[in-house]
Design a protein around this motif. Structure first.
Motif, PDB file in Angstrom:
ATOM      1  N   CYS A 161       1.458  -1.473  -0.216  1.00  0.00           N
ATOM      2  CA  CYS A 161       0.487   0.121  -0.443  1.00  0.00           C
ATOM      3  C   CYS A 161       0.632   0.995   0.144  1.00  0.00           C
ATOM      4  O   CYS A 161       2.081   0.913   0.503  1.00  0.00           O
ATOM      5  N   THR A 200       0.710   3.569   1.441  1.00  0.00           N
ATOM      6  CA  THR A 200       1.018   4.170   3.070  1.00  0.00           C
ATOM      7  C   THR A 200       2.374   3.182   4.310  1.00  0.00           C
ATOM      8  O   THR A 200       3.381   3.665   4.703  1.00  0.00           O
ATOM      9  N   HIS A 236       0.757  -4.157   5.391  1.00  0.00           N
ATOM     10  CA  HIS A 236      -0.688  -3.626   6.013  1.00  0.00           C
ATOM     11  C   HIS A 236      -1.795  -4.707   5.486  1.00  0.00           C
ATOM     12  O   HIS A 236      -3.086  -4.036   5.883  1.00  0.00           O
ATOM     13  N   CYS A 282      -6.764  -3.027   3.590  1.00  0.00           N
ATOM     14  CA  CYS A 282      -6.720  -2.370   3.319  1.00  0.00           C
ATOM     15  C   CYS A 282      -7.343  -1.717   2.196  1.00  0.00           C
ATOM     16  O   CYS A 282      -8.293  -0.946   1.984  1.00  0.00           O
TER      17      CYS A 282
HETATM   18 ZN    ZN Z   1      -2.821   1.231   3.679  1.00  0.00          ZN
END
Ligand code: ZN
Ligand code: NAD
Ligand code: ZN
Length: 374
Positions: A43, A45, A68, A175
């Motif tokens: 991701c 992030t 995650h 996510c």
């Molecule tokens: Zn994420």
């Protein structure tokens, strides 16, 4: 239960590429579950935390194992765990659902606070992580760490899914896809026949496009500075796409003109304060809603008071508003019943030792999601 030796991609320091290491994963303690991670998405992030920490994101400690957006199989459970058994297919959750806190008991939010401060700092309930390398504690990003062949998570940060679900697909529900889809259907509550604009067409934005389409939006305008994203956006439901770089006036003015007064819903899926302001200003006065899904923790956005005064609403979404433990298995069912798309999001598949390539693909805009197999 014994310590498990396995491979993990360790982030030794900010801005340094991940390094594949032999790590030790301790057995689960009370109310914890050790999971064999089978697949994980990469991701934005994760990238942001590695390369921008201190800028867009608050400082969290290194060394750590990122990741995650994973899915796996329960290997063993600690004392007191009643809802999981070895062999269960599961998705670890960076947002828990304990079912007991005031947030969990409220229908208004999904922001469970269980273990919040600890997981934000990369440790579990007892203040330590279960992963170590070269006799050093390795922190667990958001309490998850799916860039490891095994990890340990709290039993409130895990959900059991159906046994026939393909883990290399449904990991995306940990996510990105859940976040964007929920931003539209839960947080925005996008209505039938509405006008929508989605800023940023990565996995989160494309999932927001999909959410707007499922909600029955009449027009869905995809906005991205990378026109390579437009074909995929159209497959997922965008009715038209615009590139801000093709216009010599601000994108909000372009969208207001295209829609004769602004969209009903604007979704920001980039993580940039300027684009957040532009998204808000793209909405119609009186009832326009701007939903922020893009993540930045340290910056402020500029809001013209008059924009809010005239009846617009500004909202944020964390994990798309889903109550994680109860809702993620339903999203898995939706995928299995062809009501929710995941395959279109997966543009690349790579082994763990190629994980830095996955970051390059994400950052250069060549991938939507790379799924790493462990
Ligand atoms: Zn994420
Ligand atoms: P991504 O990098 O795949 O996609 C971002 C997209 O934005 C890219 O297509 C990029 O070309 C586009 N973009 C960049 N600058 C732009 C601009 N000026 N105008 C229009 N488009 C622009 O990222 P992603 O994985 O889809 O994540 C998107 C954001 O959502 C990130 O900020 C991420 O941290 C955040 N996020 C938030 C949550 C949450 O719970 N709220 C969960 C997951 C991710
Ligand atoms: Zn809770």
């Amino acid at each position: 239960s014994k310590v498990i030796k396995c491979k993990a991609a360790v982030a030794w320091g900010r801005g340094e590429p991940l390094s594949i290491e032999d790590v030790e994963v301790a057995p689960p303690k009370a109310h914890e579950v050790r999971v064999k991670i089978v697949a994980t998405g990469v991701c934005h992030t994760d990238w942001e935390y590695l390369y921008e920490t201190g800028k867009g994101m608050k400082f969290r400690p290194f060394p750590l194992v990122l990741g995650h957006e994973g899915a796996g199989i329960v290997e063993s459970v600690g004392p007191g765990v009643t809802k999981f058994s070895p062999g269960d297919k599961v998705i670890p959750l960076f947002l828990p659902q304990c079912g007991e806190c005031d947030r969990c008991r409220s229908p208004k939010t999904n922001h469970c606070r269980k273990n919040w401060d600890n997981t934000q700092m990369g440790v579990l309930a007892d203040g330590t992580s279960r992963i170590s390398c070269k006799n050093q504690q390795i922190y667990q990003f958001l309490g998850v760490s799916s860039f490891s062949q095994y990890t340990v998570v709290p039993d409130t940060s895990l959900t059991k899914i159906r046994s026939d679900a393909p883990l290399e697909k449904v990991c995306l529900l940990g996510c990105g896809v859940s976040t964007g889809y929920g931003a539209a259907v839960n947080t925005g509550k996008v209505e039938k026949d509405s006008l929508c604009a989605v800023f940023g067409l990565g996995a989160v934005g494309l999932a927001a496009v999909m959410g707007c389409r499922v909600a029955g939006a009449k027009r869905i305008i995809g906005v991205d500075i990378n026109p390579d994203k437009f074909d995929k956006a159209k497959v997922l439901g965008a009715t038209e796409c615009v590139n801000p770089r093709d216009h010599n006036k601000p994108i909000q003015e372009v969208i207001v003109a295209m829609t004769h007064g602004g969209v009903d819903y604007a979704l920001e899926c980039v993580g940039s304060p300027d684009i957040m302001s532009a998204a808000l200003e793209s909405t119609a006065d009186a009832w326009g809603t701007c939903i922020i899904a893009g993540w930045t923790e340290t910056a402020a956005m500029k809001v013209m008071v008059e924009k809010i005064l005239m009846g617009r609403t500004l909202k944020g979404t964390y994990f798309g508003g889903w109550k994680s433990v109860q809702d993620v298995p339903k999203l898995v069912d939706d995928y299995m019943n062809n009501r929710l798309e995941l395959d279109e999001f997966i543009t690349h598949s790579l082994p763990l030792d190629q994980i830095n390539v996955a970051f390059d693909l994400l950052k250069s805009g060549k991938s939507i999601r790379t799924v790493i197999s462990l």
